[in-house]
Enzyme design. Sequence first.
Site, mmCIF file in Angstrom:
data_model
loop_
_atom_site.group_PDB
_atom_site.id
_atom_site.type_symbol
_atom_site.label_atom_id
_atom_site.label_comp_id
_atom_site.label_asym_id
_atom_site.label_seq_id
_atom_site.Cartn_x
_atom_site.Cartn_y
_atom_site.Cartn_z
ATOM 1 N N GLU A 19 0.917 -1.160 0.039
ATOM 2 C CA GLU A 19 -0.024 0.067 0.016
ATOM 3 C C GLU A 19 0.743 1.273 0.155
ATOM 4 O OE1 GLU A 19 -3.629 -0.198 2.713
ATOM 5 O OE2 GLU A 19 -2.717 -2.257 3.220
ATOM 6 N N SER A 145 -6.438 -2.897 2.297
ATOM 7 C CA SER A 145 -6.927 -2.225 1.105
ATOM 8 C C SER A 145 -7.446 -3.154 0.143
ATOM 9 C CB SER A 145 -5.879 -1.283 0.672
ATOM 10 O OG SER A 145 -5.649 -0.101 1.316
ATOM 11 N N TYR A 208 -9.274 3.596 -4.869
ATOM 12 C CA TYR A 208 -8.307 4.400 -5.169
ATOM 13 C C TYR A 208 -8.429 5.021 -6.453
ATOM 14 C CZ TYR A 208 -6.816 2.739 -0.560
ATOM 15 O OH TYR A 208 -6.912 2.294 0.836
ATOM 16 N N ARG A 247 -11.593 2.602 11.353
ATOM 17 C CA ARG A 247 -12.745 2.625 10.441
ATOM 18 C C ARG A 247 -13.050 1.114 10.542
ATOM 19 N NH1 ARG A 247 -11.084 3.380 5.432
ATOM 20 N NH2 ARG A 247 -11.638 1.235 4.967
ATOM 21 N N ASP A 249 -15.400 -1.818 8.582
ATOM 22 C CA ASP A 249 -16.010 -1.914 7.393
ATOM 23 C C ASP A 249 -16.966 -3.129 7.700
ATOM 24 O OD1 ASP A 249 -14.541 -0.158 6.305
ATOM 25 O OD2 ASP A 249 -13.002 -1.362 5.557
ATOM 26 N N GLU A 265 -13.779 -5.896 8.629
ATOM 27 C CA GLU A 265 -12.339 -5.692 9.073
ATOM 28 C C GLU A 265 -12.295 -4.321 9.863
ATOM 29 O OE1 GLU A 265 -9.222 -5.685 6.218
ATOM 30 O OE2 GLU A 265 -10.248 -4.119 4.937
ATOM 31 N N ASN A 267 -9.841 -0.993 10.289
ATOM 32 C CA ASN A 267 -8.624 -0.446 9.904
ATOM 33 C C ASN A 267 -7.969 0.666 11.009
ATOM 34 O OD1 ASN A 267 -8.701 -1.029 6.601
ATOM 35 N ND2 ASN A 267 -10.904 -0.531 7.576
ATOM 36 N N GLY A 271 -7.221 5.438 5.548
ATOM 37 C CA GLY A 271 -6.985 6.444 4.470
ATOM 38 C C GLY A 271 -7.068 7.685 4.811
#
Length: 304
Positions: A19, A145, A208, A247, A249, A265, A267, A271
């Site tokens: 990443e 990601s 992205y 964050r 998901d 998951e 994070n 980002g």
Amino acid sequence: MSSRANPKVVVLMGGPSAEREVSLSTGRECASALREAGYNVIEVDADLNVAARLQEIAPDVVFNALHGRWGEDGAVQGILEWLRIPYTHSGILASALALNKLRTKEIYRKAGLPVMQSVLASADEVRAAHVMAPPYVAKPYNEGSSVGIYIVHESANGPPQLSADMPQQVMVEAFAPGRELTTAVMGDRALTVTDIITDGWYDYDAKYKPGRSRHALPADIPADVFDACMDYALRAHRAIGCRGMSRTDFRWDETRGLDGLILLETNTQPGMTATSLAPEQAAHVGIDFPRLCSWLVEDASCDR
């Protein structure tokens, strides 16, 4: 963090993970926002000499803008603890747990949070035969990601032909149909719920590349599902031991109501460009990007 009037902040970015490019974008935008907020900022592309470089600079705070392995798995956090430099986001243990998908699921289950059935298998086993009945997803157990994800549909003729660079340990998880939802947590506060809308799977490119997905926030979903996302994200943040911002998901199968909501998951280094999901949620609740980055710096510490 330091009480100096003009703290010296190193924004640590790049690094050797899959990443890297996302991290460089995060780092540049965070550095710009912190300069706008009045900080003395130095950008550092993390390499094998990162410890020596940090000792040379002697920053008051490190803003961790790394993503993926080495930056998000507890490794760089260990270096920062050793050097006793306050840093942003989660500490060693929470970072290591959250990037290990198997450990994350174990924590979710113990916290009473809903997840899909999954198994850990070697890449060779996954290539040789179905390790569970399709449909399922095969992915690295320690990358973020949506790197290296393979979707095996019910109609698949055989197991996935994983690439040669796939790690030896692979997470195989029952496929969760439905919509992609996400909730950011800032400190001890869940911010809102975003519905991520894309034509296909929400993979690396959809995350992205411009125009590959769009974000609807707050998500237009039933109140009980919205409230559950907020509650589950905060519970996941606490159960893993996250600090700063995280964050979580979700996938939501709307045909099953609340029973169709599962966690994918969490994070620990979401980002952080101005238009990324977590900063977008912060802006929605009245916290602009420079203020968000400043809050993360002010929240920085060792022993996280």
